[in-house]
Design a protein around this motif. Sequence first.
Motif, mmCIF file in Angstrom:
data_model
loop_
_atom_site.group_PDB
_atom_site.id
_atom_site.type_symbol
_atom_site.label_atom_id
_atom_site.label_comp_id
_atom_site.label_asym_id
_atom_site.label_seq_id
_atom_site.Cartn_x
_atom_site.Cartn_y
_atom_site.Cartn_z
ATOM 1 N N GLU A 134 -54.466 36.888 -91.821
ATOM 2 C CA GLU A 134 -53.742 36.055 -90.872
ATOM 3 C C GLU A 134 -54.650 35.606 -89.729
ATOM 4 O O GLU A 134 -54.579 34.450 -89.274
ATOM 5 C CB GLU A 134 -52.540 36.821 -90.317
ATOM 6 N N PHE A 135 -55.521 36.503 -89.255
ATOM 7 C CA PHE A 135 -56.484 36.145 -88.213
ATOM 8 C C PHE A 135 -57.406 35.032 -88.702
ATOM 9 O O PHE A 135 -57.712 34.079 -87.957
ATOM 10 C CB PHE A 135 -57.307 37.371 -87.816
ATOM 11 N N LEU A 136 -57.856 35.137 -89.954
ATOM 12 C CA LEU A 136 -58.755 34.137 -90.528
ATOM 13 C C LEU A 136 -58.070 32.764 -90.576
ATOM 14 O O LEU A 136 -58.657 31.741 -90.195
ATOM 15 C CB LEU A 136 -59.176 34.570 -91.927
ATOM 16 N N ARG A 137 -56.835 32.755 -91.020
ATOM 17 C CA ARG A 137 -56.096 31.495 -91.084
ATOM 18 C C ARG A 137 -55.865 30.915 -89.691
ATOM 19 O O ARG A 137 -55.951 29.700 -89.501
ATOM 20 C CB ARG A 137 -54.760 31.723 -91.801
ATOM 21 N N GLU A 138 -55.604 31.769 -88.727
ATOM 22 C CA GLU A 138 -55.377 31.314 -87.368
ATOM 23 C C GLU A 138 -56.662 30.747 -86.766
ATOM 24 O O GLU A 138 -56.641 29.729 -86.060
ATOM 25 C CB GLU A 138 -54.871 32.477 -86.509
ATOM 26 N N PHE A 139 -57.785 31.406 -87.052
ATOM 27 C CA PHE A 139 -59.072 30.977 -86.501
ATOM 28 C C PHE A 139 -59.422 29.569 -86.969
ATOM 29 O O PHE A 139 -59.980 28.766 -86.209
ATOM 30 C CB PHE A 139 -60.173 31.960 -86.928
ATOM 31 N N PHE A 140 -59.111 29.256 -88.237
ATOM 32 C CA PHE A 140 -59.469 27.959 -88.802
ATOM 33 C C PHE A 140 -58.271 27.008 -88.906
ATOM 34 O O PHE A 140 -58.306 26.042 -89.664
ATOM 35 C CB PHE A 140 -60.078 28.148 -90.202
ATOM 36 N N LYS A 141 -57.246 27.242 -88.115
ATOM 37 C CA LYS A 141 -56.008 26.469 -88.261
ATOM 38 C C LYS A 141 -56.182 24.991 -87.930
ATOM 39 O O LYS A 141 -55.428 24.152 -88.424
ATOM 40 C CB LYS A 141 -54.904 27.071 -87.391
ATOM 41 N N ASP A 142 -57.173 24.665 -87.120
ATOM 42 C CA ASP A 142 -57.396 23.271 -86.744
ATOM 43 C C ASP A 142 -58.398 22.560 -87.655
ATOM 44 O O ASP A 142 -58.811 21.434 -87.368
ATOM 45 C CB ASP A 142 -57.896 23.190 -85.299
ATOM 46 N N GLU A 143 -58.782 23.216 -88.742
ATOM 47 C CA GLU A 143 -59.847 22.677 -89.596
ATOM 48 C C GLU A 143 -59.318 22.124 -90.925
ATOM 49 O O GLU A 143 -59.882 22.346 -91.994
ATOM 50 C CB GLU A 143 -60.898 23.769 -89.863
ATOM 51 N N ASP A 144 -58.214 21.427 -90.893
ATOM 52 C CA ASP A 144 -57.703 20.708 -92.057
ATOM 53 C C ASP A 144 -57.477 21.628 -93.260
ATOM 54 O O ASP A 144 -57.873 21.338 -94.387
ATOM 55 C CB ASP A 144 -58.658 19.572 -92.452
#
Length: 251
Positions: A195-205
Amino acid sequence: MKKIAVLNNKGGVGKSTVAVQISHGLSMLGFKVILVDLDGQNDSSLFLGISEKDYNKTFFDLIDKRNDVKLEDCIINARESLDLLPNSHIEEINAEFYRESRIDLILNEKLQGLENLGYDFVVVDCGPQRTRINDSVLCYVDNIVMPVQVEAAAVRACGSIYEYLSDLRLSPDKISLIIPNMYDQRTRDAKENLEFLREFFKDEDNIVTNPINRRVKITEAGKMGKTVFEYDEESAQQFFEVLERLVKKVG
């Protein structure tokens, strides 16, 4: 011709495993692929069942000024529609690259014949950490695929790829996919890290793929010199889902 680096500055994340599965998977989808093994441990070669006794010339011979070697002489066939360019003397290659004044051009010069050989994809398996070889690879490729082991230290360190690209004055848009790897869905820690990984890259399409589950059969396949497509149907299906995303991203 699409050029992809499989890279992570941290070792032990399953980078070579991912490089091999992506390469073989793309070839099974009908593309002509070459896997360039620039990891000093030669794991990509070994995971395809290819050892030093199976070849005479490597990437090192292409840059050794004492040799007059053609690119074709260093390429060996690994599977149908999948070729391999192995390496040797990786430290000497790195030292030679430090002597080059234009690191952004060296791989374009040494690998310029690949497109004429009809390849659709070049996949480069990179070693861990920052090296002059990896500098040159990042300048050469159009896309970066980054496997990230789903554990706290690896997940929290994954942002260093942006620093690396910035130091080389390269665009972060080269990052095409983040692959959560070795995921143990039974543990709360793994779920939190994903979940942290997805949140970290959430603005990257939406570049984070579905995770690749930790499976003994993936490790077994590599030890036997086979890919998951030859060894384990469930693991193969996970990688086909990643491939579908990759082809859409770089297509």
